[in-house]
Design a protein around this motif. Structure first.
Motif, PDB file in Angstrom:
ATOM      1  N   GLU A  31       0.831  -1.214   0.000  1.00 25.06           N
ATOM      2  CA  GLU A  31       0.000   0.000   0.000  1.00 25.06           C
ATOM      3  C   GLU A  31       0.862   1.260   0.000  1.00 25.06           C
ATOM      4  N   LEU A  32       1.906   1.289   0.842  1.00 21.17           N
ATOM      5  CA  LEU A  32       2.763   2.476   0.933  1.00 21.17           C
ATOM      6  C   LEU A  32       3.567   2.665  -0.346  1.00 21.17           C
ATOM      7  N   ALA A  33       4.053   1.580  -0.915  1.00 26.10           N
ATOM      8  CA  ALA A  33       4.813   1.675  -2.163  1.00 26.10           C
ATOM      9  C   ALA A  33       3.952   2.256  -3.273  1.00 26.10           C
ATOM     10  N   ALA A  34       2.704   1.808  -3.364  1.00 31.74           N
ATOM     11  CA  ALA A  34       1.796   2.327  -4.390  1.00 31.74           C
ATOM     12  C   ALA A  34       1.485   3.798  -4.144  1.00 31.74           C
ATOM     13  N   ARG A  35       1.242   4.176  -2.895  1.00 31.63           N
ATOM     14  CA  ARG A  35       0.908   5.553  -2.557  1.00 31.63           C
ATOM     15  C   ARG A  35       2.049   6.514  -2.908  1.00 31.63           C
TER      16      ARG A  35
END
Length: 229
Positions: A31-35
């Motif tokens: 999730e953080l990588a995508a954000r």
């Protein structure tokens, strides 16, 4: 900018902006990588780097959290770094300490408690007449740490803790003990303590300057003494 550096800057931006606060758990890696528009590998490397400097705390099986970001925690690695430097660079660290520590000692004059003063007195007495170099170095560390912390400025206290690399401090006290001049340095501790008891900030500042300058002078002359030996 390298990919990992970019990832570090993006996580830092989240913390500085308040999107992530001390104690917060980071979102899941995917999730953080995508954000942030990062690959999972670059994010992983950034998290590893930030955990080494105590910005993040990776808890196996639980997740990754922002630490307390307390100055003492973040500056703890500085002393480790100081000990890797050669004498010439270590002298620069000592010069910075000579600028800051007298001011911190003066600040303590109005704030240190009688109980803290009594404890410092007792520690000096406990060293006895013939302490080892290791005991001297440990006592020196605790003496200055107690005085500086009594001033109440946590950033200044943490910074000075970091500037006093344990290996450098240990080397200086071993040298003073070998040359028979350790007693003079301990007398300077007594003079600092007396000034603090008198609540005399300027005398405390002066004696702290003399004391740190003595360590600086010893380290500056160390290469010459080694050459003569």
């Amino acid at each position: 900018m390298a990919v990992t550096d970019e990832a570090i800057e993006k996580i830092k931006g989240m913390i500085v902006s308040g999107a992530l606060r001390p104690g917060d758990r980071l979102p899941r890696e995917s999730e953080l990588a995508a954000r942030l528009g990062l690959s999972r590998n670059s994010l992983r490397e950034a998290v590893r780097a930030l955990s080494l400097i105590r910005i993040l705390d990776v808890r196996q099986g639980d997740g990754t959290y922002v630490t307390s970001l307390d100055p003492q925690l973040l500056l703890a690695a500085l002393g480790f770094v100081v000990d890797f430097h050669r004498d010439d660079t270590a002298l620069e660290f000592l010069a910075v300490r000579r600028l800051l520590e007298p001011a911190a000692t003066a600040l303590a004059a109005s704030r240190i408690t009688e109980a803290e003063l009594d404890e410092l007195d007792a520690r000096l007495d406990a060293l006895g007449d013939d302490p080892s170099a290791g005991e001297l170095a440990a006592a020196d560390l605790e003496f200055h740490r107690t005085v500086v912390r009594a001033g109440g400025n946590t950033v200044l206290s943490s910074l000075l803790d970091g500037l006093s690399g344990p290996a450098t401090r240990d080397r200086i006290w071993h040298g003073l003990a070998a040359e028979g001049t350790a007693r003079r340095a301990l007398d300077e501790h007594r003079a600092i303590l007396a000034a603090l008891r008198d609540r005399d900030a300027e005398a405390a500042r002066s004696w702290a300057t003399v004391h740190v300058a003595g360590a600086e002078r010893w380290l500056r002359s160390a290469p010459a003494r080694a050459a003569l030996g």
